[in-house]
Design a protein around this motif. Sequence first.
Motif, short mmCIF file in Angstrom:
data_model
loop_
_atom_site.label_atom_id
_atom_site.label_comp_id
_atom_site.label_asym_id
_atom_site.label_seq_id
_atom_site.Cartn_x
_atom_site.Cartn_y
_atom_site.Cartn_z
N ILE A 15 11.43 10.37 -4.58
CA ILE A 15 11.58 10.24 -6.03
C ILE A 15 10.95 8.96 -6.58
N GLU A 16 10.70 7.97 -5.69
CA GLU A 16 10.11 6.72 -6.18
C GLU A 16 9.57 5.90 -5.02
N LEU A 17 8.48 5.17 -5.27
CA LEU A 17 7.94 4.20 -4.31
C LEU A 17 8.11 2.82 -4.94
N ARG A 18 8.90 1.96 -4.29
CA ARG A 18 9.18 0.63 -4.82
C ARG A 18 8.43 -0.42 -4.00
N ALA A 19 7.13 -0.39 -4.07
CA ALA A 19 6.32 -1.33 -3.29
C ALA A 19 5.20 -1.88 -4.16
N LYS A 20 4.51 -2.90 -3.63
CA LYS A 20 3.35 -3.44 -4.33
C LYS A 20 2.29 -2.35 -4.47
N ASP A 21 1.42 -2.50 -5.44
CA ASP A 21 0.40 -1.47 -5.70
C ASP A 21 -0.43 -1.16 -4.47
N SER A 22 -0.82 -2.16 -3.70
CA SER A 22 -1.65 -1.92 -2.53
C SER A 22 -0.90 -1.09 -1.48
N VAL A 23 0.38 -1.37 -1.30
CA VAL A 23 1.20 -0.61 -0.36
C VAL A 23 1.43 0.81 -0.89
N LYS A 24 1.67 0.94 -2.20
CA LYS A 24 1.84 2.26 -2.81
C LYS A 24 0.61 3.13 -2.58
N LYS A 25 -0.57 2.56 -2.80
CA LYS A 25 -1.81 3.33 -2.62
C LYS A 25 -1.95 3.79 -1.18
N HIS A 26 -1.62 2.91 -0.23
CA HIS A 26 -1.71 3.29 1.18
C HIS A 26 -0.72 4.42 1.50
N LEU A 27 0.51 4.28 1.03
CA LEU A 27 1.51 5.33 1.26
C LEU A 27 1.08 6.66 0.64
N GLN A 28 0.54 6.59 -0.58
CA GLN A 28 0.08 7.80 -1.25
C GLN A 28 -1.06 8.46 -0.47
N SER A 29 -1.92 7.66 0.14
CA SER A 29 -3.03 8.23 0.93
C SER A 29 -2.50 8.92 2.19
N LEU A 30 -1.31 8.53 2.63
CA LEU A 30 -0.67 9.17 3.79
C LEU A 30 0.14 10.41 3.39
N GLY A 31 0.28 10.66 2.09
CA GLY A 31 1.01 11.83 1.61
C GLY A 31 2.35 11.52 0.98
N GLY A 62 11.05 -1.72 7.13
CA GLY A 62 10.81 -2.44 5.87
C GLY A 62 10.11 -1.56 4.85
N ILE A 63 9.12 -0.81 5.28
CA ILE A 63 8.41 0.10 4.37
C ILE A 63 9.32 1.29 4.01
N ALA A 64 10.06 1.80 4.98
CA ALA A 64 10.97 2.93 4.71
C ALA A 64 12.01 2.55 3.66
N ASN A 65 12.39 1.28 3.59
CA ASN A 65 13.35 0.83 2.57
C ASN A 65 12.77 0.90 1.17
N LYS A 66 11.46 0.92 1.04
CA LYS A 66 10.79 0.93 -0.26
C LYS A 66 10.54 2.35 -0.79
N ILE A 67 10.83 3.35 0.03
CA ILE A 67 10.66 4.76 -0.36
C ILE A 67 12.04 5.31 -0.72
#
Length: 70
Positions: A15-31, A62-67
């Motif tokens: 429902i939300e990605l709570r990360a910096k833009d660069s991390v968000k873009k990387h996560l989005q590229s992974l699906g 740490g990244i899983a906490n931001k999703i």
Amino acid sequence: MALSMVNIGEEKEIIELRAKDSVKKHLQSLGFIVGEKVEVISENPSGFILLIKGSKVALNKGIANKIIVS
């Protein structure tokens, strides 16, 4: 709730990605896109193995906490 709190075998919707833009873009590229389903396959001391869009992806806690999922 954060993805890091999901039990093994559960499937949740992002429902939300709570990360910096660069991390968000990387996560989005992974699906990891809002509305996508993600399943926790396994957990180890450093992170998680997840199934998203038919692919297995490893993420640290740490990244899983931001999703945020529901």
